[in-house]
Design an enzyme around this catalytic site. Structure first.
Site, PDB file in Angstrom:
ATOM      1  N   GLY A 239       0.752  -1.245   0.000  1.00 28.70           N
ATOM      2  CA  GLY A 239       0.000   0.000   0.000  1.00 28.70           C
ATOM      3  C   GLY A 239       0.776   1.285   0.000  1.00 28.70           C
ATOM      4  NE  ARG A 278       0.027   2.257  -6.075  1.00 23.88           N
ATOM      5  CZ  ARG A 278      -0.952   2.294  -6.982  1.00 23.88           C
ATOM      6  NH1 ARG A 278      -0.780   2.963  -8.102  1.00 23.88           N
ATOM      7  NH2 ARG A 278      -2.095   1.679  -6.760  1.00 23.88           N
ATOM      8  CB  CYS A 344     -13.889   4.075 -30.155  1.00 23.70           C
ATOM      9  SG  CYS A 344     -12.972   4.058 -31.696  1.00 23.70           S
ATOM     10  CD  GLU A 345     -15.140   3.170 -24.221  1.00 20.22           C
ATOM     11  OE1 GLU A 345     -15.800   3.909 -23.445  1.00 20.22           O
ATOM     12  OE2 GLU A 345     -15.561   2.094 -24.671  1.00 20.22           O
TER      13      GLU A 345
HETATM   14  C1  LIG Z   1      -2.945  -5.012  -4.242  1.00 20.81           C
HETATM   15  C2  LIG Z   1      -2.492  -5.689  -3.022  1.00 20.81           C
HETATM   16  C3  LIG Z   1      -1.206  -5.480  -2.541  1.00 20.81           C
HETATM   17  C4  LIG Z   1      -0.222  -4.512  -3.170  1.00 20.81           C
HETATM   18  O1  LIG Z   1      -0.614  -3.189  -3.020  1.00 20.81           O
HETATM   19  P1  LIG Z   1       0.397  -2.017  -3.454  1.00 20.81           P
HETATM   20  O2  LIG Z   1      -0.385  -0.788  -3.204  1.00 20.81           O
HETATM   21  O3  LIG Z   1       0.714  -2.214  -4.867  1.00 20.81           O
HETATM   22  O4  LIG Z   1       1.575  -2.117  -2.569  1.00 20.81           O
HETATM   23  C5  LIG Z   1      -0.816  -6.191  -1.416  1.00 20.81           C
HETATM   24  N1  LIG Z   1      -1.647  -7.062  -0.810  1.00 20.81           N
HETATM   25  C6  LIG Z   1      -2.897  -7.288  -1.249  1.00 20.81           C
HETATM   26  C7  LIG Z   1      -3.741  -8.263  -0.551  1.00 20.81           C
HETATM   27  C8  LIG Z   1      -3.363  -6.620  -2.374  1.00 20.81           C
HETATM   28  O5  LIG Z   1      -4.599  -6.833  -2.794  1.00 20.81           O
END
Ligand SMILES: *Cc1c(COP(=O)(O)O)cnc(C)c1O
Length: 419
Positions: A239, A278, A344-345
């Site tokens: 996250g 990410r 096409c959007e």
């Molecule tokens: C999407 C997800 C992640 C990764 O999230 P990032 O924001 O890319 O770090 C980790 N664990 C779970 C369960 C996810 O669904």
């Protein structure tokens, strides 16, 4: 920090000039930097090193085999949400004992596959899923190692579509229901409780929601242990956000995040697991596209490029913005223009009314921070060929996913037998 930069006015990925890649591969394409991937993995790992972390890269952020194999060499495990992702992780050399299976809707076939492989852990999201997993495992004569994913009901203060830790989201088990589901898990013959997990959302730009969630989780871990449940692993999810635009404030540094983990989890004597996606891959990739046409429509000056929302969905899906740079520096002085794709959007727009030197037709543009949730979400809408991916390592490059041919696209389908 990343390894994309101008050299003598030409944008480079490490030692490779982007125009040379465009010449060799055609446009559009994704380009990943091995050095950047490595850097981000190391920074995250080193920040947490004293906690002996198990880092499971979230494969959904970037499932390219070259990326997964690069991370595998650095010691990363994988967090997967489907059998397909599990197969990719295994194919990239990541051993099953470093793979975590997350997701709210695992099928029994997927559970069976993961158990056959000897997967490290299932993060289970409901009592029904727990019963299904127990059934599958019992039939196979094994016990599934399980962490229950709890929903701490915190607002991650991110885009609604990537917020997962509010009680109204589909994810996880409500905290006040967790004791009951752990009691059930302890009774089910095919389940071996090993821990607990949480993931509150993606692209978090503040640490406060992590602190709130982890404090709640800590209390729950202590209660569950009091009730006799062996919570030996704590999976803290992913996250952490990344900067998308130059003007964005710097997101929290891994070291600050690590301090919160240490403060809330450091003394629990558990194996700590992390699922960054990410943060590892975001800045390690760019999308390269060529300008097709420039057109004026009412008050907008449109630059139509050959990449579309099918290649990079984030702007259409999340109102996301990516920094857009000319591959050749020093063109005209900046003007206000809108960069749009050919799909096409009306939502096929990458950036509206931004300031950029007006590119000539045929010029290349780079969309930065496209290494996460870019290629892994790409599709072939409008029957466009799936976008290729190339990896750079120093002055070398390798096409890790070539562009399919139109013949291959057509060969994948057949007419109904009665035609
Ligand atoms: C999407 C997800 C992640 C990764 O999230 P990032 O924001 O890319 O770090 C980790 N664990 C779970 C369960 C996810 O669904």
């Amino acid at each position: 920090m990343d390894h994309f930069s101008y050299r003598q006015g030409i944008y480079h990925a490490e030692g490779v000039a982007i125009p040379a890649l465009a010449e060799a591969i055609g446009t559009p394409f994704y380009c990943y930097s091995s050095a950047t991937l490595t850097h981000h993995y190391r920074v995250f790992h080193d920040a947490l090193a004293s906690l002996n972390p198990r880092i499971c890269f979230a494969v959904k952020a970037n499932s390219n085999l070259g990326v997964l194999a690069t991370l595998n060499r650095l010691g990363a495990g994988a967090d997967v949400v489907s059998e397909g992702e599990a197969r990719r992780a295994l194919a990239a050399g990541i051993p099953a004992e470093k793979i975590v299976f997350s997701g709210v809707g695992k099928t029994k076939d997927e559970m069976r596959f993961a158990l056959e492989q000897g997967i490290f852990q299932f993060n289970v999201e409901s009592d029904r899923e727990l019963r299904a997993l127990s059934e599958v495992a019992t039939h196979m004569g094994v016990k599934a190692p399980v962490a229950l994913r709890v929903n701490p009901d915190v607002d991650a203060a991110t885009h609604a579509k990537i917020s997962t830790g509010k009680k109204e989201n589909k994810f996880g088990i409500a905290m006040d229901h967790a004791a009951d589901v752990y009691a059930l898990a302890a009774m089910l013959p095919g389940i071996r409780v090993v821990g607990i997990s949480v993931h509150i959302g993606s692209q978090l730009t503040s640490l406060a929601p992590f602190r709130t969630a982890y404090r709640k989780l800590r209390e729950l871990v202590l209660q569950l242990r009091d009730a006799g449940h062996p919570i030996t692993r704590i999976d803290l999810g992913g996250g952490l956000g990344v900067p998308y635009l130059q003007r964005d404030a710097a997101p929290p540094a891994p070291a600050e995040y690590a301090a919160i983990v240490r403060e809330t989890m450091g003394d629990l004597g558990a194996t700590l697991m992390f699922e960054p996606g990410r943060l590892i891959a975001g800045n390690a990739g760019i999308l390269v596209t060529r300008v097709l046409y420039v057109k004026q429509a009412a008050e907008h000056l449109y630059v139509i490029v050959d990449a579309g929302m099918n290649d990079l969905m984030r702007p259409a899906l999340y109102d996301a913005r990516h920094e857009i740079l000319p591959v050749r520096e020093g063109g005209a002085s900046p003007t206000t223009l809108t960069v749009a794709g050919p799909v096409c959007e009306s939502s096929d727009v990458f950036a509206k009314d931004i300031s950029l030197p007006l590119p000539a037709e045929g010029e290349l543009l780079a969309l930065r921070t496209a290494g996460a949730y870019g290629a892994s979400m790409a599709n072939s809408y409008n029957s466009r060929l799936l976008i290729p991916e190339v990896m750079v390592n120093g002055s070398d490059y390798a096409l890790t996913r070539p562009r399919p041919t139109y013949d291959a696209m057509l060969a994948a389908e057949q007419l109904p037998w009665w035609m």
